[in-house]
Motif scaffolding. Structure first.
Motif, PDB file in Angstrom:
ATOM      1  N   GLY A  36      20.893  -1.564  -7.873  1.00 13.94           N
ATOM      2  CA  GLY A  36      21.664  -0.474  -7.280  1.00 13.94           C
ATOM      3  C   GLY A  36      20.832   0.762  -6.998  1.00 13.94           C
ATOM      4  N   ASP A  37      19.623   0.806  -7.585  1.00 11.47           N
ATOM      5  CA  ASP A  37      18.773   1.982  -7.385  1.00 11.47           C
ATOM      6  C   ASP A  37      18.239   1.982  -5.940  1.00 11.47           C
ATOM      7  OD1 ASP A  37      17.422   4.296  -7.895  1.00 11.47           O
ATOM      8  OD2 ASP A  37      16.196   3.488  -9.533  1.00 11.47           O
ATOM      9  N   THR A  38      17.885   3.179  -5.456  1.00 12.07           N
ATOM     10  CA  THR A  38      17.339   3.320  -4.108  1.00 12.07           C
ATOM     11  C   THR A  38      15.842   3.566  -4.191  1.00 12.07           C
ATOM     12  OG1 THR A  38      19.415   4.286  -3.379  1.00 12.07           O
ATOM     13  CG2 THR A  38      17.484   4.658  -1.968  1.00 12.07           C
ATOM     14  N   ILE A  39      15.107   2.800  -3.394  1.00  6.65           N
ATOM     15  CA  ILE A  39      13.658   3.000  -3.300  1.00  6.65           C
ATOM     16  C   ILE A  39      13.400   3.869  -2.070  1.00  6.65           C
ATOM     17  CG2 ILE A  39      11.448   1.851  -2.853  1.00  6.65           C
ATOM     18  CD1 ILE A  39      12.585  -0.651  -4.166  1.00  6.65           C
ATOM     19  N   THR A  40      12.538   4.874  -2.241  1.00  8.62           N
ATOM     20  CA  THR A  40      12.186   5.692  -1.078  1.00  8.62           C
ATOM     21  C   THR A  40      10.676   5.913  -1.083  1.00  8.62           C
ATOM     22  OG1 THR A  40      12.777   7.678   0.183  1.00  8.62           O
ATOM     23  CG2 THR A  40      12.493   7.937  -2.204  1.00  8.62           C
ATOM     24  N   TRP A  41      10.160   6.557  -0.029  1.00  6.56           N
ATOM     25  CA  TRP A  41       8.731   6.869  -0.030  1.00  6.56           C
ATOM     26  C   TRP A  41       8.484   8.022  -0.978  1.00  6.56           C
ATOM     27  CZ3 TRP A  41       9.379   6.909   5.872  1.00  6.56           C
ATOM     28  CH2 TRP A  41       9.213   5.601   6.381  1.00  6.56           C
ATOM     29  N   ALA A  42       7.397   7.959  -1.710  1.00  9.61           N
ATOM     30  CA  ALA A  42       7.078   9.040  -2.647  1.00  9.61           C
ATOM     31  C   ALA A  42       6.739  10.322  -1.894  1.00  9.61           C
ATOM     32  CB  ALA A  42       5.918   8.620  -3.545  1.00  9.61           C
ATOM     33  N   GLU A  43       6.044  10.174  -0.761  1.00 10.86           N
ATOM     34  CA  GLU A  43       5.584  11.367  -0.049  1.00 10.86           C
ATOM     35  C   GLU A  43       6.620  11.957   0.890  1.00 10.86           C
ATOM     36  OE1 GLU A  43       3.036  12.878  -1.101  1.00 10.86           O
ATOM     37  OE2 GLU A  43       2.679  11.161  -2.442  1.00 10.86           O
ATOM     38  N   ARG A  44       7.450  11.126   1.499  1.00  9.30           N
ATOM     39  CA  ARG A  44       8.475  11.646   2.408  1.00  9.30           C
ATOM     40  C   ARG A  44       9.813  11.045   1.973  1.00  9.30           C
ATOM     41  NH1 ARG A  44      10.290  11.024   8.172  1.00  9.30           N
ATOM     42  NH2 ARG A  44       9.134   9.090   8.452  1.00  9.30           N
ATOM     43  N   PRO A  45      10.312  11.548   0.815  1.00  9.48           N
ATOM     44  CA  PRO A  45      11.517  10.903   0.264  1.00  9.48           C
ATOM     45  C   PRO A  45      12.749  11.183   1.112  1.00  9.48           C
ATOM     46  CG  PRO A  45      10.904  12.825  -1.039  1.00  9.48           C
ATOM     47  CD  PRO A  45       9.856  12.677   0.008  1.00  9.48           C
TER      48      PRO A  45
ATOM     49  N   GLY B 267       0.799  -1.216   0.000  1.00 11.30           N
ATOM     50  CA  GLY B 267       0.000   0.000   0.000  1.00 11.30           C
ATOM     51  C   GLY B 267       0.828   1.260   0.000  1.00 11.30           C
ATOM     52  N   ASP B 268       2.113   1.180   0.410  1.00 13.14           N
ATOM     53  CA  ASP B 268       2.989   2.358   0.385  1.00 13.14           C
ATOM     54  C   ASP B 268       3.182   2.838  -1.045  1.00 13.14           C
ATOM     55  OD1 ASP B 268       3.334   2.160   3.060  1.00 13.14           O
ATOM     56  OD2 ASP B 268       5.447   1.507   2.999  1.00 13.14           O
ATOM     57  N   GLU B 269       3.221   4.137  -1.214  1.00 11.37           N
ATOM     58  CA  GLU B 269       3.608   4.651  -2.519  1.00 11.37           C
ATOM     59  C   GLU B 269       5.118   4.897  -2.489  1.00 11.37           C
ATOM     60  OE1 GLU B 269       2.494   7.825  -6.000  1.00 11.37           O
ATOM     61  OE2 GLU B 269       1.494   8.038  -4.051  1.00 11.37           O
ATOM     62  N   ILE B 270       5.815   4.293  -3.419  1.00 10.36           N
ATOM     63  CA  ILE B 270       7.276   4.392  -3.400  1.00 10.36           C
ATOM     64  C   ILE B 270       7.775   5.075  -4.671  1.00 10.36           C
ATOM     65  CG2 ILE B 270       7.759   2.405  -1.904  1.00 10.36           C
ATOM     66  CD1 ILE B 270       8.245   0.853  -4.627  1.00 10.36           C
ATOM     67  N   MET B 271       9.044   5.448  -4.635  1.00 11.09           N
ATOM     68  CA  MET B 271       9.631   6.149  -5.775  1.00 11.09           C
ATOM     69  C   MET B 271      11.041   5.601  -6.004  1.00 11.09           C
ATOM     70  SD  MET B 271      10.133  10.241  -6.159  1.00 11.09           S
ATOM     71  CE  MET B 271      11.578  10.448  -5.152  1.00 11.09           C
ATOM     72  N   MET B 272      11.382   5.411  -7.294  1.00  9.40           N
ATOM     73  CA  MET B 272      12.747   5.026  -7.647  1.00  9.40           C
ATOM     74  C   MET B 272      13.574   6.303  -7.711  1.00  9.40           C
ATOM     75  SD  MET B 272      12.524   1.808  -8.043  1.00  9.40           S
ATOM     76  CE  MET B 272      11.180   0.636  -8.152  1.00  9.40           C
ATOM     77  N   MET B 273      14.651   6.378  -6.929  1.00  7.18           N
ATOM     78  CA  MET B 273      15.345   7.670  -6.832  1.00  7.18           C
ATOM     79  C   MET B 273      16.104   8.036  -8.095  1.00  7.18           C
ATOM     80  SD  MET B 273      16.315   8.093  -2.813  1.00  7.18           S
ATOM     81  CE  MET B 273      16.463   9.876  -2.872  1.00  7.18           C
ATOM     82  N   SER B 274      16.487   7.047  -8.938  1.00 11.50           N
ATOM     83  CA  SER B 274      17.228   7.413 -10.148  1.00 11.50           C
ATOM     84  C   SER B 274      16.307   7.998 -11.208  1.00 11.50           C
ATOM     85  CB  SER B 274      17.955   6.198 -10.722  1.00 11.50           C
ATOM     86  OG  SER B 274      17.017   5.309 -11.299  1.00 11.50           O
ATOM     87  N   SER B 275      15.041   7.537 -11.248  1.00 12.18           N
ATOM     88  CA  SER B 275      14.164   7.953 -12.342  1.00 12.18           C
ATOM     89  C   SER B 275      12.987   8.783 -11.867  1.00 12.18           C
ATOM     90  CB  SER B 275      13.621   6.706 -13.053  1.00 12.18           C
ATOM     91  OG  SER B 275      12.815   5.949 -12.146  1.00 12.18           O
ATOM     92  N   GLY B 276      12.693   8.736 -10.571  1.00 17.55           N
ATOM     93  CA  GLY B 276      11.539   9.465 -10.060  1.00 17.55           C
ATOM     94  C   GLY B 276      10.222   8.743 -10.310  1.00 17.55           C
ATOM     95  N   ARG B 277      10.300   7.545 -10.887  1.00 11.96           N
ATOM     96  CA  ARG B 277       9.051   6.826 -11.178  1.00 11.96           C
ATOM     97  C   ARG B 277       8.415   6.306  -9.896  1.00 11.96           C
ATOM     98  NH1 ARG B 277       7.940   4.225 -16.635  1.00 11.96           N
ATOM     99  NH2 ARG B 277       6.103   3.977 -15.320  1.00 11.96           N
ATOM    100  N   ARG B 278       7.071   6.385  -9.846  1.00 12.18           N
ATOM    101  CA  ARG B 278       6.355   5.999  -8.638  1.00 12.18           C
ATOM    102  C   ARG B 278       5.559   4.711  -8.846  1.00 12.18           C
ATOM    103  NH1 ARG B 278       4.263  11.023  -5.599  1.00 12.18           N
ATOM    104  NH2 ARG B 278       6.053  12.433  -5.791  1.00 12.18           N
ATOM    105  N   PHE B 279       5.467   3.946  -7.774  1.00 11.01           N
ATOM    106  CA  PHE B 279       4.700   2.693  -7.822  1.00 11.01           C
ATOM    107  C   PHE B 279       4.010   2.486  -6.481  1.00 11.01           C
ATOM    108  CE2 PHE B 279       8.377   2.217 -10.573  1.00 11.01           C
ATOM    109  CZ  PHE B 279       7.813   1.751 -11.753  1.00 11.01           C
ATOM    110  N   GLU B 280       2.929   1.683  -6.506  1.00 11.67           N
ATOM    111  CA  GLU B 280       2.303   1.330  -5.241  1.00 11.67           C
ATOM    112  C   GLU B 280       2.677  -0.104  -4.890  1.00 11.67           C
ATOM    113  OE1 GLU B 280      -2.006   2.061  -4.806  1.00 11.67           O
ATOM    114  OE2 GLU B 280      -1.933   0.412  -3.341  1.00 11.67           O
TER     115      GLU B 280
END
Lengths: 390, 614
Positions: B286-295, B235-248
């Motif tokens: 190697g990419d970093t996943i972070t939260w989309a809302e509180r990166p 359910g978390d919305e996440i973001m790939m830090m290299s591309s900025g793409r978001r996923f749930e």
């Protein structure tokens, strides 16, 4: 009635030759006897087919058929002619075949297994064509091949055949033997032709896997003849035969006019035939089939269920055409395009011609006179041409 | 603390305190028994009742070649001598130099590394390279000597070698046998005692590193992650830090070893997530996943895009298979972020693709999978590197296909990629290694004693030489004792020329190669000779020439075939002969028609191999 050719396989030999990868081997008397009984049983079981068609040629091949006594071979032939129709009822069974002028009945023979009395009996039994396995007229070469006879014995067999009344005799020869010079081959040819055969088969040696010659070849003791020498020997064969009035009508076969082997032409024209005996192939109504190869298994199967089929394949039109082409191109006069069209349809023949034209352009095929045949150069590349046509 | 316990057959998932978590990997050279030891660990920890051979290598190809191509991660539970339950996350790493970036990312996901050395083989170049990678990643290292069950072998030498090469004490070294299970308990205790637990903050913004990802037909991409900070839940919305793409995030879970969902992955955990990701190019290693809302403010260090280094053309032998090849590449690349491909057309080979790979092994694996899994007949052209060409008008081109080289008069300068290679071998083979390296334009840098009679030689070599047959040549010159590791070390200007091959007078673009001017003539001759050996005789004469510019440097011919006939053929042979013809026809289908000359597939690849006598 549809014509039919009949092949009878007799798989036994005195000894196995060093180049032979055929279905043949030595065997004890009892086994040979049981085999002939099985053959006669198979003939009876196949009487339906034999009677429904007009048998035109019979060929006893092997192995060495003449390892059997003449009367044994005569009995098998008699069963066969008895099972075939038509015949005048008043003539005794074993003479009937001999009286049919159009009937070609061949027996293969090895020189060391025949003499004049035996050949007389074979002729009387109805055989009217003899194919003698001479292979070479050089005793050294005969030893290398593992043959059980000398050059002189082959010549004697030929003389005896004539004396016994065979007016259609063929000699088998093998050339391109390891170490053989073109001159040595010419010498064998001369000695063969001076005997005046009506027919000659000359095959380039193939060193087949699993044979003693192959073992020696693998070990580097013997080498294959170079292509250029091979082709030269073949050319020499054509020349010498022509001088003796023997004309080539198939890749490896030469005959005096009218003495072409009609039985083998059945194969090359891809027409129907019935095979009897161990490992024998049949081609009937578009179905290609084969009997069990091992004689003991064949005998057991016949005793048990009155047939010994091991393999059967209904050919589709493309496969049948491929086989007709492959076999037909072996004949010097090749194939008639109109016959091909009526047998396999215009569409397939058009497709075939698309593939044939480039081969004609490079001089391997001759497409003139509404026929398709190999040129002299194409004949030695028969497999290459066929692969491109199928 | 949220606890979760879920027992499902053999897949147990239990929450343990963070101080009882250990993340570790096993570093080993090929064939040193890593997979067998890993299987044994799984067995001892009760994850599986009886290990299937090489449990962790899931692709058939991996099992067959005995190498690991993709990483994997398995969670184990171990009740230690102190009575506490520990959660051990074993991260399996690829074992080949082509995949060293993947290795470095896997190491990054751990706090400790088990370094495995085969008792009979000793320390190899890749082991050394990987130990350095592990030291760089500040991992605690547990040295292990494996295969102690082998008869007649004394551990003393391997012990000394490890001590000498890495400075470990004898007491630190553990002796194991993946085969018999000896020493496995001791190893598990060492993992618990020596490797530190992850020390991370579960409350900070999420930072999770992708150390591998895998495409699955039904679930999309399964990303293998190590959570460094924060937590990740479905359910978390996440973001790939290299591309900025978001996923749930749809699922979070661990491998035990089967995929087992859990409520969350927290800092320190290793596991997987799925998030409707369509292809592995969207979840790069190697990419970093972070939260989309509180990166997080910064991604984790060390990410780089997979850079293909080796290129070759892949063509269907039959042009009608072009679409099938395209489909297959599309599918494969869903699972292989390092594979690149774009359409190209060759005058000789028709339509195909220029494909980029991490290295030669990667190239071979992709080819093999295309042929095996997608049933394609392919022609691969000889591999090439990316050349940098300065034109006289100042323009700079990057060319990965010799066929596309501009004319010599337009070229100001050519640069080619170079590597720094480390070759380790016993001292007595140093001469052979030098010879092999110098024949391939290697520049000697230095040598050092590793331990005993083992020497590390350092060479600077053109990558183009490495991708041909350098490793094979090293292996055969040293009876298999040499090991190789290399790093890309920039570009270097060289005097390079294009060698073209003409068949019956026409240049064949797919057979062109680039090589150093000094070697061009002999390469040209060698290629002509090789082609003469691999092109079967045809119905006409085939002339083969090599040219540099307009100058012909080699010329040879394949004499026409004059005889191919079965001389004896009767009724029993018909069907057998037809079937033989059909097989021959099939064989012809596997050749590529260049003009009207039939060239076997392997001829295109083989042209680069040096002759033994050169």
């Amino acid at each position: 009635m549809t014509p039919l050719s009949v092949y009878v396989h007799l798989p036994f030999c005195m000894r196995k030759c060093h180049y032979c990868d055929f279905n043949s081997r030595p065997a004890p008397d009892a086994e040979r006897r049981a085999y002939v009984d099985a053959l006669r049983a198979e003939i009876e079981c196949r009487a339906g087919i034999l009677r429904a068609r007009e048998v035109r040629t019979i060929f006893f091949g092997g192995g060495t058929p003449t390892i059997y006594e003449a009367n044994e071979l005569g009995e098998v032939l008699a069963s066969l002619t008895a099972a075939s129709a038509p015949r005048p009822p008043s003539v005794p069974e074993r003479e009937r075949a001999a009286r049919l002028p159009d009937f070609e009945i061949t027996c293969e023979a090895n020189p060391e297994t025949v003499d004049l009395p035996k050949l007389r009996m074979l002729r009387e039994a109805g055989f009217n064509r003899l194919s003698i396995g001479a292979q070479s007229f050089d005793d050294e070469e005969l030893r290398m091949l593992g043959r059980g006879h000398s050059a002189d014995q082959a010549a004697e067999a030929m003389g005896a055949a004539r004396e016994a009344g065979f007016d259609n005799v063929s000699l088998d020869l093998i050339y391109a033997l390891p170490g053989q010079s073109v001159e040595a081959w010419r010498s064998t040819l001369r000695q063969a032709l001076v005997l005046g055969p009506d027919h000659l088969s000359a095959y380039g040696l193939e060193i087949a896997a699993g044979t003693p010659l192959f073992t020696r070849y693998e070990a580097g003791e013997i080498a294959e003849v170079e292509d250029s020498a091979h082709l030269e020997m073949r050319a020499a064969t054509g020349e010498s035969c022509a001088e003796a009035d023997l004309h080539r009508y198939e890749i490896s076969n030469y005959a005096r006019p009218g003495h072409e082997c009609r039985h083998n032409i059945t194969y090359w024209r891809n027409e129907p035939y019935l095979g009897l005996g161990a490992g024998a192939w049949s081609y009937l109504d578009g179905v290609r089939s084969a009997n069990l190869r091992e004689p003991r298994e064949y005998v057991a199967a016949i005793e048990e269920r009155f047939e010994a089929l091991e393999y059967e394949e209904q050919l589709g039109p493309d496969e049948a055409l491929a086989e007709t082409l492959m076999m037909g191109l072996r004949m010097t006069d090749g194939l008639s395009l109109s016959q091909l069209t009526s047998r396999y349809g215009a569409e397939r023949v058009t497709e075939l011609l698309d593939k044939a034209h480039p081969l004609a352009e490079i001089g391997l095929l001759d497409l003139s006179d509404a026929r398709m045949r190999l040129t002299a150069e194409g004949e030695m590349l028969h497999s290459e041409v066929c692969v491109r046509l199928v | 603390m949220a606890t979760q316990s879920k027992t499902e057959g053999k897949n147990r998932v239990q929450r343990v305190p963070q101080e009882n978590v250990r993340n570790f990997c096993i570093v080993a050279h090929i064939d040193h028994g890593k997979s067998t030891l890993a299987d044994r660990l799984l067995e001892v920890c009760g994850n599986v009742e009886e290990a299937q051979e090489q449990m962790l290598d899931s692709m058939d190809l991996e099992r067959e070649r005995g190498i690991t191509i993709k990483s994997s991660a398995v969670r184990l539970y171990h009740e230690a001598e102190d009575g506490e339950l520990y959660q051990l996350n074993l991260i399996d790493t690829p074992g080949h130099v082509d995949f060293s970036y993947e290795v470095s990312r896997s190491l990054q996901a751990c706090e400790g590394a088990v370094v495995l050395v085969d008792i009979s083989q000793g320390v190899e170049a890749q082991t050394v390279a990987n130990v350095y990678l592990a030291l760089d990643a500040e991992l605690e290292i547990i040295p292990v000597i494996n295969k102690i069950d082998l008869p007649h072998i004394d551990a003393e030498m391997a012990l000394e070698e490890i001590e000498g090469a890495f400075g470990f004490d004898e007491e630190e070294i553990i002796l194991t046998s993946g085969k018999t299970g000896a020493g496995v308990d001791e190893l598990l205790e060492a993992i618990v005692q020596r490797i530190p637990p992850p020390d991370e903050d579960a409350e900070a913004p999420l930072r999770a590193m992708i150390f591998d990802s895998e495409f699955h037909v039904h679930q999309g991409v399964i990303a293998y992650v190590r959570v460094f900070e924060g937590t990740i839940r479905p359910g978390d919305e996440i973001m790939m830090m290299s591309s900025g793409r978001r996923f749930e995030v749809s699922r979070t879970g661990v491998f035990a070893p089967a995929m087992t969902d859990v409520d969350e992955l927290r800092s320190g955990d290793v596991g997987y997530i799925t998030a409707g990701i369509k292809g592995v190019t969207e979840s790069r290693v190697g990419d970093t996943i972070t939260w989309a809302e509180r990166p997080a403010e910064e991604p984790l260090p060390g990410y780089r895009e997979a850079q293909p280094m080796v290129f070759c053309g892949l063509y269907p032998t039959d042009n009608v298979d072009f679409e099938a090849l395209k489909d297959a590449l599309d599918k494969l690349s869903l699972n292989d972020a390092a594979l690149t491909y774009e359409r190209e057309t060759s005058a000789a080979l028709g339509f195909g693709f220029r494909c980029g790979f991490l290295g030669l092994l990667h190239m071979e694996i992709v080819q093999e999978r295309l042929e095996r899994e997608y049933d394609l007949d392919l022609v691969a052209t000889a591999p090439s590197v990316v050349y940098r060409i300065m034109l006289t008008d100042g323009e700079v081109l990057e060319v990965d296909n010799p066929a596309q080289f501009p004319g010599r008069e337009l070229i100001e300068m050519i640069e080619e990629p170079v590597v720094e290679a480390t070759i380790m071998c016993p001292q007595k083979y140093v001469g052979q290694v030098m010879m092999v390296s110098e024949e391939r334009r290697g520049a000697y840098l230095k040598q050092e004693y590793v331990w005993g009679d083992r020497i590390a030689l350092h060479y600077r070599l053109p990558l183009a030489e490495i991708i041909v047959d350098y490793f094979d040549a090293l292996k055969s010159a040293t009876r298999g004792y040499a090991t190789l590791d290399y790093d890309i070390a920039g570009y270097s200007a060289e005097d390079l020329v294009k060698v073209e091959i003409l068949i019956n007078g026409d240049p064949v673009d797919a057979l062109a190669i680039i090589c150093h001017k000094d070697f061009a003539e002999s390469r040209g001759r060698s290629i002509a000779r090789k082609l003469k050996g691999s092109i079967p005789r045809q119905l006409f004469e085939v002339r083969i020439q090599a040219s540099i510019g307009s100058r012909i440097v080699a010329s040879t011919r394949v004499a026409p075939l004059r005889r191919n006939v079965t001389e004896k053929c009767y009724g029993g042979d018909v069907t057998r002969k037809r079937k033989l013809l059909e097989r021959q026809k099939e064989g012809k289908r596997r050749m590529k028609a260049v003009g009207n000359v039939e060239v076997p597939q392997e001829a295109f690849m083989s042209i680069l191999r040096l002759d033994d006598d050169e």
